[in-house]
Design a protein around this motif. Structure first.
Motif, PDB file in Angstrom:
ATOM      1  N   PRO B  26     -11.419   2.079  -8.696  1.00 29.55           N
ATOM      2  CA  PRO B  26     -10.289   2.078  -7.764  1.00 29.55           C
ATOM      3  C   PRO B  26      -9.735   3.497  -7.621  1.00 29.55           C
ATOM      4  CG  PRO B  26      -9.598   1.206  -9.888  1.00 29.55           C
ATOM      5  CD  PRO B  26     -11.061   1.535 -10.015  1.00 29.55           C
ATOM      6  N   ILE B  27      -9.676   3.986  -6.386  1.00 30.07           N
ATOM      7  CA  ILE B  27      -9.276   5.368  -6.133  1.00 30.07           C
ATOM      8  C   ILE B  27      -8.149   5.357  -5.110  1.00 30.07           C
ATOM      9  CG2 ILE B  27     -10.103   7.626  -5.290  1.00 30.07           C
ATOM     10  CD1 ILE B  27     -11.744   6.837  -7.636  1.00 30.07           C
ATOM     11  N   LEU B  39      -6.836  10.339  -6.988  1.00 29.44           N
ATOM     12  CA  LEU B  39      -6.494   9.917  -8.353  1.00 29.44           C
ATOM     13  C   LEU B  39      -7.137   8.560  -8.630  1.00 29.44           C
ATOM     14  CD1 LEU B  39      -2.671  10.323  -9.110  1.00 29.44           C
ATOM     15  CD2 LEU B  39      -4.567  11.663 -10.045  1.00 29.44           C
ATOM     16  N   MET B  40      -7.534   8.363  -9.869  1.00 35.16           N
ATOM     17  CA  MET B  40      -7.959   7.039 -10.301  1.00 35.16           C
ATOM     18  C   MET B  40      -6.751   6.112 -10.206  1.00 35.16           C
ATOM     19  SD  MET B  40     -10.285   5.142 -11.856  1.00 35.16           S
ATOM     20  CE  MET B  40     -11.266   5.403 -13.319  1.00 35.16           C
ATOM     21  N   ASN B  41      -6.924   4.977  -9.529  1.00 34.65           N
ATOM     22  CA  ASN B  41      -5.788   4.078  -9.325  1.00 34.65           C
ATOM     23  C   ASN B  41      -5.650   3.074 -10.467  1.00 34.65           C
ATOM     24  OD1 ASN B  41      -3.590   2.876  -8.160  1.00 34.65           O
ATOM     25  ND2 ASN B  41      -4.796   1.603  -6.766  1.00 34.65           N
ATOM     26  N   ALA B  49      -1.941  -0.751 -11.243  1.00 37.67           N
ATOM     27  CA  ALA B  49      -2.449  -0.023 -10.078  1.00 37.67           C
ATOM     28  C   ALA B  49      -1.480   1.136  -9.839  1.00 37.67           C
ATOM     29  CB  ALA B  49      -2.528  -0.945  -8.877  1.00 37.67           C
ATOM     30  N   LEU B  50      -1.716   2.204 -10.542  1.00 35.73           N
ATOM     31  CA  LEU B  50      -0.778   3.328 -10.662  1.00 35.73           C
ATOM     32  C   LEU B  50      -0.242   3.831  -9.323  1.00 35.73           C
ATOM     33  CD1 LEU B  50       0.439   5.649 -12.413  1.00 35.73           C
ATOM     34  CD2 LEU B  50      -1.694   6.875 -12.025  1.00 35.73           C
ATOM     35  N   CYS B  51      -1.149   3.965  -8.344  1.00 37.81           N
ATOM     36  CA  CYS B  51      -0.781   4.672  -7.135  1.00 37.81           C
ATOM     37  C   CYS B  51       0.067   3.842  -6.187  1.00 37.81           C
ATOM     38  CB  CYS B  51      -2.030   5.194  -6.456  1.00 37.81           C
ATOM     39  SG  CYS B  51      -2.893   6.346  -7.547  1.00 37.81           S
ATOM     40  N   ILE B  76       3.664  10.940  -9.202  1.00 36.95           N
ATOM     41  CA  ILE B  76       3.551   9.497  -8.965  1.00 36.95           C
ATOM     42  C   ILE B  76       4.140   8.780 -10.171  1.00 36.95           C
ATOM     43  CG2 ILE B  76       1.174   9.307  -9.899  1.00 36.95           C
ATOM     44  CD1 ILE B  76       1.989   7.401  -6.825  1.00 36.95           C
ATOM     45  N   ARG B  77       4.958   7.763  -9.866  1.00 33.16           N
ATOM     46  CA  ARG B  77       5.651   7.027 -10.922  1.00 33.16           C
ATOM     47  C   ARG B  77       5.037   5.633 -10.986  1.00 33.16           C
ATOM     48  NH1 ARG B  77      10.346   3.883 -11.734  1.00 33.16           N
ATOM     49  NH2 ARG B  77      11.462   4.543 -13.600  1.00 33.16           N
ATOM     50  N   CYS B  78       4.518   5.271 -12.143  1.00 30.00           N
ATOM     51  CA  CYS B  78       3.793   3.999 -12.272  1.00 30.00           C
ATOM     52  C   CYS B  78       4.693   2.809 -11.892  1.00 30.00           C
ATOM     53  CB  CYS B  78       3.269   3.832 -13.700  1.00 30.00           C
ATOM     54  SG  CYS B  78       2.332   2.301 -13.906  1.00 30.00           S
ATOM     55  N   PRO B  79       4.144   1.855 -11.132  1.00 30.70           N
ATOM     56  CA  PRO B  79       4.951   0.711 -10.693  1.00 30.70           C
ATOM     57  C   PRO B  79       5.354  -0.217 -11.830  1.00 30.70           C
ATOM     58  CG  PRO B  79       2.656   0.383 -10.084  1.00 30.70           C
ATOM     59  CD  PRO B  79       2.774   1.791 -10.618  1.00 30.70           C
ATOM     60  N   TRP B  80       4.734  -0.073 -12.992  1.00 29.64           N
ATOM     61  CA  TRP B  80       5.149  -0.929 -14.106  1.00 29.64           C
ATOM     62  C   TRP B  80       6.187  -0.216 -14.969  1.00 29.64           C
ATOM     63  CZ3 TRP B  80       0.153  -3.692 -16.312  1.00 29.64           C
ATOM     64  CH2 TRP B  80      -0.389  -4.507 -15.301  1.00 29.64           C
TER      65      TRP B  80
END
Ligand code: FES
Lengths: 369, 137
Positions: B26-27, B39-41, B49-51, B76-80
């Motif tokens: 996942p990119i 970035l690797m997602n 799913a970081l992005c 980028i701020r992780c959604p979790w």
């Protein structure tokens, strides 16, 4: 806001926990503001339209502290059909239940009728939430079980709600919050414990709630991060109150579940209570045994937020004191501090303890076969 | 290292990102003010799913009471759990010693060179007269 998502949202979690698990803290949300209306008498629908609700806290439009993500939830958990995170059963199945092989999911609705000053409205809203949980969630997916939400500040209406739901297999526990008008051991809450004990239902105490008091024992802090760590202080006060007021002594079959406030503090609180009790027991003669005994016999703990010390040996030491048979795995879905099932437990745990941690303890406590 | 054609440049204007899967990975590709980053997602912390998180800046402080806010739109701020990563490098600001997210170089190539190869086109119909965003992995 620069929210931008994939067009086709896929489940973010790979299928990594092969064996079935229980998730003991899931937060279902309402898709629309009026979603509860079908379960509320016209009288209360009109009341809400005209007056709204009065909470014990001053801030009416949401909690006193901002949350770390929109709706305090995962940004990838917005359902594709719209609505807030946690409001779609189909998406919850796709994102949480199916990929993680969840066999038992315990629902703990927040933003309910709890903590509302008008006790009749509080009772009506809680009852409506309970009907809604059956209609929208538990009757549609047998893996899901609900918590009975009760008007916590009015012990009598709360007990009536518990008695009405007792025996209904859609429900597996009674839900309270950790911050109330008074510490949870006080007499006004006893009818809740009595009814829960009679019904054979554990009482879950979930972090949060706003009883009108500052959210830390020493006043209002500046930051949300202080609220986050304050949850453990709050649960400690609640637990000390339950022990010292004699709730566990008076209701020996009562089971309490401490939800979302960690568990690493449990041993030190118990040690401290035991020591003080040895010196001060004449003040509380109704507490007949060392406090730690009640805690170990009558309290369970959900794991999220999972303790994460640098050394896993430290974690295992704490769990050893608490008991591997006392922890209930939870993700806190869809909230932002979600714990991923495949990543929370370090290696080095025996197969039997892993099974108890992820599933067995929860099935036993909640009576699920 | 294979080079993959991601999109015609006008489909990825500044401030947008595109999610895709390349060779099972996942990119996410970002356009930050005309510069492209891959970035690797997948968050190295617990796998979100970081992005899908928000793009923010970097708040730093040398002293209580003094806050410097830099790298606007580059973090980028992780959604979790909200861990922050630099999209230029994949560096983590929470725990840089142990965690970083894989960064993939991305840039623009003219259609003529993309047609000539050695590129793999990801569901993108390539026309010689336009420019394309390309990522290497
Ligand atoms: S999964 Fe990204 S910060 Fe935890």
């Amino acid at each position: 806001m620069n929210i931008q998502f994939r067009e086709n949202q896929e489940a973010a979690s790979p299928l990594t926990v092969k064996t079935a698990i229980a998730d003991c803290d899931i937060h279902p949300a309402r898709a629309t503001r009026t979603e509860l209306y079908p379960y509320l008498a016209k009288r209360w629908q009109h009341h809400l339209e005209i007056y709204g609700v009065h909470a014990y806290q001053g801030m009416m439009e949401g909690p006193p502290y901002p949350k770390a993500q929109p709706n305090a939830s995962r940004r990838d958990a917005y359902p594709p059909e719209g609505g807030p995170q946690g409001s779609s059963l189909a998406f919850m199945q796709k994102q949480l239940l199916d990929p993680n092989n969840v066999q038992l999911g315990v629902l703990n609705p927040l933003n309910t009728g709890q903590g509302i000053r008008n006790h009749e409205l509080s009772a009506a809203l809680c009852s409506a939430i309970n009907d809604w949980q059956i209609d929208k969630w538990t009757s549609k997916d047998k893996r899901l079980k609900a918590s009975i939400v009760v008007g916590n500040e009015d012990g009598l209406s709360a007990a009536a709600e518990i008695r009405e739901r007792a025996g209904d297999k859609n429900f597996v526990q009674v839900l309270l919050l950790s911050r109330n008008v008074e510490p949870l051991g006080q007499r006004r809450y006893w009818p809740i414990y009595q009814a829960a004990e009679e019904a054979g239902l554990p009482v879950g105490v979930h972090a949060f709630g706003f009883g009108g008091n500052p959210i830390t024992p020493s006043g209002w802090p500046s930051y949300y991060i202080e609220e986050m760590v304050g949850h453990s202080q709050c649960q400690q006060s609640a637990l000390a109150s339950l022990v010292l007021e004699g709730v566990f002594e008076r209701f020996p079959k009562l089971k309490m579940v401490m939800i979302e406030a960690g568990f690493g503090w449990a041993p030190s609180l118990a040690w401290r209570l035991d020591k003080a009790w040895q010196r001060l027991r004449s003040e509380v003669p109704h507490v007949k045994r060392p406090p730690s005994e009640y805690i170990r016999e009558q309290v369970w703990w959900t794991t999220q937020p999972m303790e994460d010390p640098e050394s896993r040996e430290d974690l295992f030491d704490v769990i050893k004191w608490i008991g591997w048979d006392r922890l209930l795995f939870a993700t806190d879905y869809p909230h932002w501090d979600y714990d991923e099932p495949s990543r929370v437990l370090p290696a080095g745990v025996s197969e039997a303890n892993r099974e108890a941690f992820y599933l067995g303890n929860a099935k036993k406590l909640y009576g699920i076969n | 290292m294979a080079r993959h054609v991601i999109a015609p440049v006008d489909e990825l204007p500044p401030g947008t990102r595109k999610f895709l899967e390349i060779d099972g990975r996942p990119i996410a590709i970002f356009n930050i003010k005309g510069e492209y980053f891959g970035l690797m997602n997948r968050c190295p912390h617990q796998g979100a799913a970081l992005c899908e998180g928000p793009l923010i800046g970097l708040a730093q402080s040398s002293n209580p009471g003094e806050i410097e806010y830099t790298k606007l739109g580059e973090i980028i701020r992780c959604p979790w759990h909200g861990w922050e990563f630099d999209i230029r490098t994949g560096q983590s600001y929470c725990d840089p010693r142990r965690f970083r997210v894989k960064a993939y170089p991305a840039h623009v190539e003219p259609g003529a060179s993309v047609v000539k190869g050695p590129y793999v086109a990801e569901t993108v119909t390539v026309k010689v007269e336009s420019d394309y965003v390309v990522v290497e992995l």
